[in-house]
Design an enzyme around this catalytic site. Sequence first.
Site, short mmCIF file in Angstrom:
data_model
loop_
_atom_site.label_atom_id
_atom_site.label_comp_id
_atom_site.label_asym_id
_atom_site.label_seq_id
_atom_site.Cartn_x
_atom_site.Cartn_y
_atom_site.Cartn_z
CD GLU A 61 -36.96 86.91 -32.10
OE1 GLU A 61 -36.10 86.68 -32.35
OE2 GLU A 61 -37.48 88.11 -32.05
CG LEU A 213 -48.63 97.24 -62.99
CD1 LEU A 213 -47.16 97.43 -63.90
CD2 LEU A 213 -48.85 95.90 -63.73
N GLY A 298 -44.25 91.49 -70.80
CA GLY A 298 -44.92 90.58 -72.34
C GLY A 298 -44.08 89.10 -72.03
CG LEU A 301 -39.17 91.97 -69.29
CD1 LEU A 301 -37.68 91.57 -69.53
CD2 LEU A 301 -40.35 93.22 -68.54
CB ALA A 302 -41.50 85.96 -69.91
#
Length: 364
Positions: A61, A213, A298, A301-302
């Site tokens: 704004e 990554l 992996g 963990l997924a």
Amino acid sequence: MSDVSLDLKRWVPWMRRAIQLALLAEGMTSPNPLVGAIVLDLNGNLVGEGFHAGAGKAHAEVAALAQAGDKSIDGTIIVTLEPCCHHGLTPPCTDAIIKSRLKRVVVGMIDPDPRVSGQGISRLKDAGLEVLDGVLKQECETINREFIFRVRNGRPWGILKWAMSLDGRVGLPNGSSKWITSQSSRNKVHQIRSKCDAIIVGGGTVRADDPILTSRGKSNFEPLRIVFSRSLDLPKSANLWDTKIAKTIIAYGPDGDEAFFSDLPEGPERLSLNSNDPAELLVSLCEKGCNKILWECGPELATSAIKSNCVQELVVFIAPKLLGGESAMSPLSTFGFESINSSYKLQHSFLETKDKDLCWRLIF
């Protein structure tokens, strides 16, 4: 059609433009939302536009009003999100709107942040401005889905990504997995990373793949790189320990052997957690201002992340290849289901092609 509906419809094209402006900063505004704004003069001519470019920078704004100058007098501002009415890193947008002597404010969605949530609109109405809200509400909520989720749940929106063959394998029995999908698919992954605030991998991914990554230059703001390890059984030398390109956080639970840090190069940040629950990690990332995170981990963990309700979206790349093998890798480990009816049901969201691959996005 009622007069109110006709009046709301009048502002739809301008709100679409405001949404386009908001999306110019996708991936750069966390912990803030995406916001775009349009200013029209008293004759309905475009005299200013702006978007929020990042935390601490001018709100949409304010940017639009600065461009409009005195031409905003008796005009209209169209904004995707309810203007803020509290002091944060910048002053309240409601004050700037009132001082600009606008006549009307058109709002897309109410801000879910309890510091605002309707109070901004009330402040504007109390100052004598006409306020219309709910114009393209669903579209405005969609672009800020992750922000809304974080505010309401206290943790960032989680995306789980994997690439697999047509028969559901993410690698061969010997561990080989490069490359199942095409370069086009990998470029898409880099694009997804560029819109996220953090990427999470487990120790097994670091040991097996030594990943970098990053978005490979698709963003000026590289996401945080998180290594989530139970034991801290990690290599002393890894690409992720070099934090010149992007920051790295090593998160670990109560079983982590902190002796690992004794001769680790300076750079990675430590994050000690009370448990190995992914939900605790995401609460910490919420406190660091993350709206959206990407799981590139992996199967164990997924699966743990899904069980802990830390995954709201799947992005699955499917290559037209058959890998076979009973011991070949799967993207997930067991959930312990004993019937098909117990399984997770997902909603179709979006399907596109990447070279010869398919990219399927689904929502939990």
